[in-house]
Scaffold this motif. Structure first.
Motif, PDB file in Angstrom:
ATOM      1  N   GLU A  20       0.843  -1.193   0.000  1.00  9.79           N
ATOM      2  CA  GLU A  20       0.000   0.000   0.000  1.00  9.79           C
ATOM      3  C   GLU A  20       0.879   1.244   0.000  1.00  9.79           C
ATOM      4  O   GLU A  20       1.861   1.339   0.736  1.00  9.79           O
ATOM      5  CB  GLU A  20      -0.891  -0.010   1.252  1.00  9.79           C
ATOM      6  CG  GLU A  20      -1.862   1.144   1.334  1.00  9.79           C
ATOM      7  CD  GLU A  20      -3.032   0.969   0.398  1.00  9.79           C
ATOM      8  OE1 GLU A  20      -3.347   1.938  -0.312  1.00  9.79           O
ATOM      9  OE2 GLU A  20      -3.621  -0.123   0.379  1.00  9.79           O
ATOM     10  N   GLY A  21       0.560   2.190  -0.873  1.00  2.79           N
ATOM     11  CA  GLY A  21       1.302   3.443  -0.940  1.00  2.79           C
ATOM     12  C   GLY A  21       2.600   3.360  -1.706  1.00  2.79           C
ATOM     13  O   GLY A  21       3.414   4.290  -1.673  1.00  2.79           O
ATOM     14  N   SER A  22       2.839   2.226  -2.411  1.00  7.24           N
ATOM     15  CA  SER A  22       4.071   2.054  -3.175  1.00  7.24           C
ATOM     16  C   SER A  22       3.733   1.629  -4.595  1.00  7.24           C
ATOM     17  O   SER A  22       2.726   0.970  -4.835  1.00  7.24           O
ATOM     18  CB  SER A  22       4.972   1.001  -2.523  1.00  7.24           C
ATOM     19  OG  SER A  22       6.081   0.704  -3.355  1.00  7.24           O
ATOM     20  N   SER A  23       4.569   2.025  -5.519  1.00  6.77           N
ATOM     21  CA  SER A  23       4.403   1.584  -6.902  1.00  6.77           C
ATOM     22  C   SER A  23       5.445   0.540  -7.270  1.00  6.77           C
ATOM     23  O   SER A  23       5.484   0.069  -8.412  1.00  6.77           O
ATOM     24  CB  SER A  23       4.522   2.783  -7.851  1.00  6.77           C
ATOM     25  OG  SER A  23       5.805   3.397  -7.710  1.00  6.77           O
ATOM     26  N   GLY A  78      -1.164  -4.872   4.675  1.00  8.87           N
ATOM     27  CA  GLY A  78      -0.456  -3.746   4.072  1.00  8.87           C
ATOM     28  C   GLY A  78      -0.284  -3.817   2.576  1.00  8.87           C
ATOM     29  O   GLY A  78       0.497  -3.048   2.004  1.00  8.87           O
ATOM     30  N   ALA A  95      -1.489  -3.539  -1.441  1.00 11.68           N
ATOM     31  CA  ALA A  95      -2.433  -2.936  -2.372  1.00 11.68           C
ATOM     32  C   ALA A  95      -2.945  -3.987  -3.350  1.00 11.68           C
ATOM     33  O   ALA A  95      -4.123  -4.008  -3.696  1.00 11.68           O
ATOM     34  CB  ALA A  95      -1.770  -1.794  -3.132  1.00 11.68           C
ATOM     35  N   SER A 143      -6.899  -2.598  -2.536  1.00 12.67           N
ATOM     36  CA  SER A 143      -7.210  -1.171  -2.420  1.00 12.67           C
ATOM     37  C   SER A 143      -7.606  -0.669  -3.794  1.00 12.67           C
ATOM     38  O   SER A 143      -7.404  -1.341  -4.800  1.00 12.67           O
ATOM     39  CB  SER A 143      -6.004  -0.382  -1.887  1.00 12.67           C
ATOM     40  OG  SER A 143      -5.015  -0.261  -2.886  1.00 12.67           O
ATOM     41  N   ALA A 151      -6.292   1.379  -5.669  1.00 13.20           N
ATOM     42  CA  ALA A 151      -5.172   1.588  -6.587  1.00 13.20           C
ATOM     43  C   ALA A 151      -4.374   0.319  -6.802  1.00 13.20           C
ATOM     44  O   ALA A 151      -3.248   0.349  -7.271  1.00 13.20           O
ATOM     45  CB  ALA A 151      -4.245   2.680  -6.042  1.00 13.20           C
TER      46      ALA A 151
END
Length: 713
Positions: A94-97, A137, A139, A160, A162
């Motif tokens: 989550e929050g990372s690409s 945690g 995505a 999530s 995204a």
């Protein structure tokens, strides 16, 4: 990489998944993995060749060299076994690409970039354990399906908004269910990429005490057990640093071992010892079933093992009269108290045969100390080779053979009456059998217990041969050193250095000495995993505990598949054999058996065991259970084989099954733990009444992954 330049070979119906927006990052990672694999293979091959050529030296240096060779050879094996299909999938936090790619083993590029994280590493846990209720945690998660070194499908799970690039790949459950329906072979399928969260939680549990994995057919108990072995060897310091103990995996029969034999190497582990209970002793290879349940119960009692120990202790009583040894210088008297002193030299718990040389050495020390007529070293040398003294000692402390002693119980009622006085005359008679009768499966744990009490006489003999050869080699070196000393006129040359004891020891050629050998299955092991554990007797449990004194076990079984019944809890059952720290984890989802088959199998077991833990199937094939007559079975099998180029079938319960390729024929008890695409159960009503018959019918039916046919006259 493939000749086409792409690792993806998606069929036409999955064309939407082939969009560069979805797979370009994976293609780039696969190119990096391909390059790193080549570099890693070359580097490991170079280091392995150098390690093999290196002079290992002696002692710890030699051990370190052997460990390095084994580690590099194992690494070479896993790198050679797979190519790009080392990669299981990827997770995006989550929050990372930046995705994290998960592999069967870790892999680093020549520049030091981490390309794959080993599936057993903590960072990889969310790949298996994340759920929509607990995303850990993440995505998103992507799993690859490989065939022939190409990705033929993949599916994403979105945790999530995204998490995924496209709706095209969001078919996680349907793809997973499709993977369960793949054709079987004679070896267990590779399922690492589809381990589920409930299974992964058990795989990663700690190794303290006993962990029971309780689950019905198709819940993945065996999968969990095998993956757990690989995980513990990777992550648990107590297990992997156990001085060679490691992990023992015990399965129910030889066919089962052949079925699962390829799984652990595919997980990056080739150090797990795999055996059946019968393979744990040499006599087990030819053991036959015990036909009389009463005899099996008597042999399996702790009382017979204690009787064996009583016999052994009988042979450790010192002579009560003075013994006379005629030596070249005078007769030597051995007083009863001197015998007793020698007999006490071995520590309590030392196996009888292993203690033999300790007691002999102590007796020689006692007798040598009494000699005043000649130098002690000459007196001892004569006593060591004194035939009369040796014969006298062998009568006082004889070498004992475990198998011969157990056999003596069954051919000598007097022996049983003397050392097992609690047995009734009727029980003594029931245990008797002819001289030379075949060993039974109930004898195997007793022979193992006897070997534990006595020690292996063959190992003692090998140790004696090695010690004798070592003494001869030292004498030879000493004579050579004396010769060089005589030739060294000034006494300051190389002969001076050779007189140092440690220098002479370095000249001993260890490789020329007889090998001691070792029983690789004797233990002790740091952890033991036992499958189909619901069938084990008390004696068989004691057999395993002897190999794992820490009682660190993974115990896999299904109480509803116990042929002789299992009415109590696992905690109560294990307490009977002294295992008190027990944690039970249940598996309740059937990933293997279609719901149509389970609807037929459930009543078969619940007729005898109303509270049987019958797992719920997650898939349906739409193929109903069929009924047929025996005369039609050959035709049905031939038609199925003609329609299915892949897959395996099994006929369970037939006296004479058709001899066809890809068709096995098994008794119900031998089918446990196995799975087949097509199963024909022949005359299930003939399997017997009561719990044993119900269990056999239940086991036979639940081996099918696609089609089940019930065949009656």
């Amino acid at each position: 990489m493939t000749s086409s330049g792409s690792t993806f070979a998606l069929p036409e119906n999955l064309a939407a998944k082939a969009s560069p927006d979805l797979i370009a990052a994976d293609e780039e990672r696969f190119r990096e993995i391909d390059r790193a694999l080549t570099a890693n293979r070359d580097e490991v091959a170079r280091r392995l060749e150098a390690a093999r050529r290196a002079d290992g030296g002696e002692g710890q240096d030699a051990m370190d060299r052997d460990i390095a060779v084994h580690r590099l050879a194992s690494r070479q094996s896993i790198l050679g076994r797979f190519s790009l299909d080392l990669c299981l999938g990827r997770i995006v936090p989550e929050g990372s690409s930046e995705p994290l790619y998960i592999g069967r083993t870790g892999l680093v590029s020549p520049e030091g970039v981490r390309l794959l994280v080993d599936w057993r590493a903590p960072a990889a846990e969310p790949f298996f354990a994340a759920t929509h209720a607990n995303p850990m945690g993440l995505a998103s998660r992507r799993r690859f399906r490989w065939l022939g070194g190409r990705v033929v499908d993949y599916w994403d799970e979105l945790f999530s908004d995204a998490g995924a690039e496209s709706e095209a790949s969001l078919d996680d459950q349907s793809a997973f269910i499709r993977s369960l329906g793949q054709s079987r072979t004679h070896r267990m399928r590779d399922v690492l990429g589809t381990i589920q969260a409930d299974q992964d939680e058990i795989i990663r549990a700690g190794s303290d005490g006993a962990l029971v994995v309780d689950g019905g057919p198709g819940t993945g108990k065996t999968v969990v057990a095998l993956h757990r072995a690989a995980y513990l060897l990777y992550s648990d310091a107590r297990v992997k640093q156990s001085g060679g103990g490691g992990v023992l995996f015990v399965g129910p029969n030889d066919r089962y071992l052949s079925y699962v034999d390829d799984v652990l190497p595919s997980l990056g582990e080739d150090s797990v010892r795999i055996a059946t209970l019968r393979r744990l002793t040499p006599e087990g290879d030819d053991a036959v079933p015990e036909q009389d349940p009463r005899v099996a119960r008597l042999k399996g009692s702790a009382g017979i093992e204690s009787a064996i120990e009583r016999v052994v202790r009988h042979y450790e009583r010192p002579p009560e009269d003075v013994s006379v040894v005629p030596a070249s210088w005078a007769d030597i008297d051995i007083e009863p108290e001197e015998w007793a002193e020698a007999f006490e030299a071995a520590d309590d718990g030392t196996p009888h045969n292993d203690a033999c040389d300790i007691v002999w050495d102590e007796l020689l020390e006692i007798l040598t100390a009494k000699v005043t007529e000649m130098p002690p070293h000459l007196a001892r040398r004569e006593l060591e080779g004194h035939t009369g003294l040796r014969e006298m000692f062998d009568r006082a402390w004889p070498m004992l053979d475990p198998a011969r002693l157990v056999a003596a119980f069954w051919t000598s009622p007097e022996l049983l009456r003397r050392f097992a006085p609690w047995l009734s005359e009727d029980e003594v008679a029931a245990l008797q059998c002819p001289v030379g009768a075949a060993w039974t499966e109930s004898d195997v744990p007793l022979i193992d217990a006897a070997r534990d009490i006595m020690g292996d006489p063959a190992a003692t003999e090998r140790r004696r041969e090695r010690n004798a050869a070592l003494a001869a080699e030292r004498d030879r070196i000493e004579r050579v050193v004396e010769y060089l000393s005589d030739a060294d006129e000034d006494g300051e040359g190389s002969s001076l250095m050779l007189h140092a004891a440690d220098m002479q020891e370095r000249l001993v050629d260890e490789g020329a000495l007889p090998a001691l050998g070792a029983d690789a299955l004797a233990g002790p092991f740091a952890h033991v995993i036992v499958d189909e554990a619901q069938e084990l007797s008390d004696a068989e449990w004691r057999m395993l505990i002897r190999r794992c004194p820490s009682k660190s076990f993974t115990i896999v079984g299904d109480r509803a598949q116990a042929r002789h019944g299992f009415t109590r809890s696992w905690e109560q059952r294990l307490a009977d054999v002294g295992i008190s720290r027990v944690q039970v984890s249940g598996l309740t989802i059937n990933y293997r058996t279609p719901s149509e088959v389970m609807e037929e199998a459930a009543p078969a077991i619940r007729a005898a065991i109303p509270d049987a833990n019958v797992p719920a199937s997650v898939r349906s094939t739409g193929v109903p259970v069929e009924r047929a007559i025996v005369a039609d079975l050959p035709r049905i099998l031939e038609e199925w084989l003609a329609e299915h180029a892949d897959g395996v079938a099994c006929v369970i319960g037939a006296q004479e099954a058709p001899n066809l390729a890809r068709v096995a024929s098994l008794a119900p008890a031998d089918a446990k733990g196995l799975e087949f695409d097509f199963v024909a159960v022949v005359e299930p009503s003939s399997f017997g009444d009561g719990i044993a018959g119900a269990v056999d019918r239940y086991v036979a039916m639940t081996r099918a992954t696609e089609r089940l046919v019930i065949v009656e006259e």
